[in-house]
Scaffold this motif. Structure first.
Motif, PDB file in Angstrom:
ATOM      1  N   ALA A 121     -46.007   6.824  22.539  1.00 22.73           N
ATOM      2  CA  ALA A 121     -45.328   7.931  23.219  1.00 22.73           C
ATOM      3  C   ALA A 121     -45.873   8.987  23.550  1.00 22.73           C
ATOM      4  O   ALA A 121     -45.870   9.755  24.474  1.00 22.73           O
ATOM      5  CB  ALA A 121     -44.315   8.038  21.931  1.00 22.73           C
ATOM      6  N   VAL A 122     -46.930   9.623  22.863  1.00 22.01           N
ATOM      7  CA  VAL A 122     -47.821  10.669  23.000  1.00 22.01           C
ATOM      8  C   VAL A 122     -48.690  10.308  24.468  1.00 22.01           C
ATOM      9  O   VAL A 122     -48.696  11.125  25.377  1.00 22.01           O
ATOM     10  CB  VAL A 122     -48.696  11.197  22.114  1.00 22.01           C
ATOM     11  N   ALA A 123     -49.131   9.072  24.605  1.00 30.28           N
ATOM     12  CA  ALA A 123     -49.911   8.862  25.639  1.00 30.28           C
ATOM     13  C   ALA A 123     -48.942   8.769  26.820  1.00 30.28           C
ATOM     14  O   ALA A 123     -49.413   9.190  27.993  1.00 30.28           O
ATOM     15  CB  ALA A 123     -50.323   7.381  25.520  1.00 30.28           C
ATOM     16  N   LEU A 124     -47.786   8.108  26.910  1.00 31.78           N
ATOM     17  CA  LEU A 124     -46.755   8.414  27.931  1.00 31.78           C
ATOM     18  C   LEU A 124     -46.428   9.680  28.503  1.00 31.78           C
ATOM     19  O   LEU A 124     -46.139  10.208  29.417  1.00 31.78           O
ATOM     20  CB  LEU A 124     -45.642   7.595  27.648  1.00 31.78           C
ATOM     21  N   PHE A 125     -46.155  10.609  27.280  1.00 29.22           N
ATOM     22  CA  PHE A 125     -45.830  11.996  27.767  1.00 29.22           C
ATOM     23  C   PHE A 125     -47.037  12.584  28.286  1.00 29.22           C
ATOM     24  O   PHE A 125     -46.743  13.405  29.300  1.00 29.22           O
ATOM     25  CB  PHE A 125     -45.519  12.502  26.028  1.00 29.22           C
ATOM     26  N   PHE A 156     -55.878  13.704  27.020  1.00 29.53           N
ATOM     27  CA  PHE A 156     -56.669  12.493  27.571  1.00 29.53           C
ATOM     28  C   PHE A 156     -55.666  11.876  28.721  1.00 29.53           C
ATOM     29  O   PHE A 156     -56.189  11.547  29.863  1.00 29.53           O
ATOM     30  CB  PHE A 156     -57.260  11.408  26.519  1.00 29.53           C
ATOM     31  N   ALA A 157     -54.710  11.478  28.135  1.00 31.65           N
ATOM     32  CA  ALA A 157     -53.472  10.794  29.039  1.00 31.65           C
ATOM     33  C   ALA A 157     -53.058  11.670  30.032  1.00 31.65           C
ATOM     34  O   ALA A 157     -53.125  11.289  31.351  1.00 31.65           O
ATOM     35  CB  ALA A 157     -52.517  10.616  28.141  1.00 31.65           C
ATOM     36  N   ALA A 158     -53.129  13.320  29.868  1.00 28.39           N
ATOM     37  CA  ALA A 158     -52.683  14.052  30.959  1.00 28.39           C
ATOM     38  C   ALA A 158     -53.791  13.939  32.053  1.00 28.39           C
ATOM     39  O   ALA A 158     -53.349  14.120  33.190  1.00 28.39           O
ATOM     40  CB  ALA A 158     -52.636  15.403  30.348  1.00 28.39           C
ATOM     41  N   PHE A 159     -55.073  13.868  31.775  1.00 29.83           N
ATOM     42  CA  PHE A 159     -56.196  13.708  32.467  1.00 29.83           C
ATOM     43  C   PHE A 159     -56.065  12.616  33.541  1.00 29.83           C
ATOM     44  O   PHE A 159     -56.345  12.624  34.586  1.00 29.83           O
ATOM     45  CB  PHE A 159     -57.545  13.873  32.072  1.00 29.83           C
ATOM     46  N   LEU A 160     -55.920  11.415  32.785  1.00 33.97           N
ATOM     47  CA  LEU A 160     -55.839  10.156  33.465  1.00 33.97           C
ATOM     48  C   LEU A 160     -54.437  10.354  34.505  1.00 33.97           C
ATOM     49  O   LEU A 160     -54.601   9.863  35.605  1.00 33.97           O
ATOM     50  CB  LEU A 160     -55.538   9.003  32.529  1.00 33.97           C
TER      51      LEU A 160
END
Length: 221
Positions: free
Chosen positions: A16-20, A96-100
């Motif tokens: 969930a955090v990675a998707l957000f 990290f996910a936002a950067f990707l």
């Protein structure tokens, strides 16, 4: 419930955090802002990039500043919101996910920006003193050498080293990976720097309209 090793996060929370974080980072502010301002598709001028430096090639410092702000704040917002709700490790994952998401947005066929502004925004949200140091190194390098790309490379190299030196191993390790990705996205700039063909701050692309008035780029993105 099973946890992701070393992170202390459950698998559903991790997903969930990675998707957000990814969705937050994937918003292409440069493209949106320039289209609303009547400049068409920013990917059709200059370097073809969606970030601050290419937006500046429209001739508008205001649009470039808005792009810088949007690309930085989406990273800051992602880590602060998740950090308040789920803690430090979840905030790191969101960053990290936002950067990707910025580098590889699904909406643009995974062709995004180079990540400098978003990197800075994430860093300010997680370790603001290091974020300020990043900004100082960027400005100092730009003033000395007049290369936006070199400034970004130098600043991004310093951030994980400083974090690791301060004993924040996990954050330093995450930013080491982010820096490696940022350098990879700048591979063409690195080639031009080595060959002496990289454009200096203040030089305009031949495909860009005249600027409102001369101004240095605020990030190689």
């Amino acid at each position: 419930m099973p946890e992701v090793a070393g992170w202390g996060l459950s698998i559903p929370l991790t997903l969930a955090v990675a998707l957000f974080g990814y969705l937050m980072g994937s918003v292409p502010y440069g493209l949106i802002i320039t289209r609303f301002a009547g400049h068409g598709d920013i990917r059709e001028i200059g370097s073809g990039n969606i970030g601050t430096t290419n937006v500046l090639r429209t001739g508008s410092k205001k649009l470039a500043a808005l792009t810088l702000l949007g690309d930085a704040l989406k990273g800051t917002a992602a880590v602060l919101l998740v950090g308040v709700l789920f803690g430090r490790n979840a905030a790191l994952l969101a960053g990290f996910a936002a950067f990707l998401g910025h580098l590889y947005p699904v909406w643009l066929k995974f062709k995004g920006g180079k990540g400098v502004a978003t990197y800075l925004g994430i860093l300010l949200g997680l370790a603001w003193p290091i974020g300020l140091t990043f900004a100082v190194i960027w400005i100092a390098t730009a003033a000395l050498f007049r290369f936006s790309s070199l400034s970004a490379l130098a600043a991004s190299l310093s951030a994980p080293l400083l974090l690791l030196a301060l004993g924040d191993t996990l954050t330093g390790s995450v930013f080491a990976v982010l820096s490696a990705l940022l350098w990879a996205k700048h591979h063409e700039n690195i080639g031009r720097l080595l060959s002496g063909q990289e454009s200096k701050i203040g030089q305009r692309s031949s495909t860009a309209p005249p600027p409102e008035d001369p101004a240095p780029p605020v990030g190689q993105d």
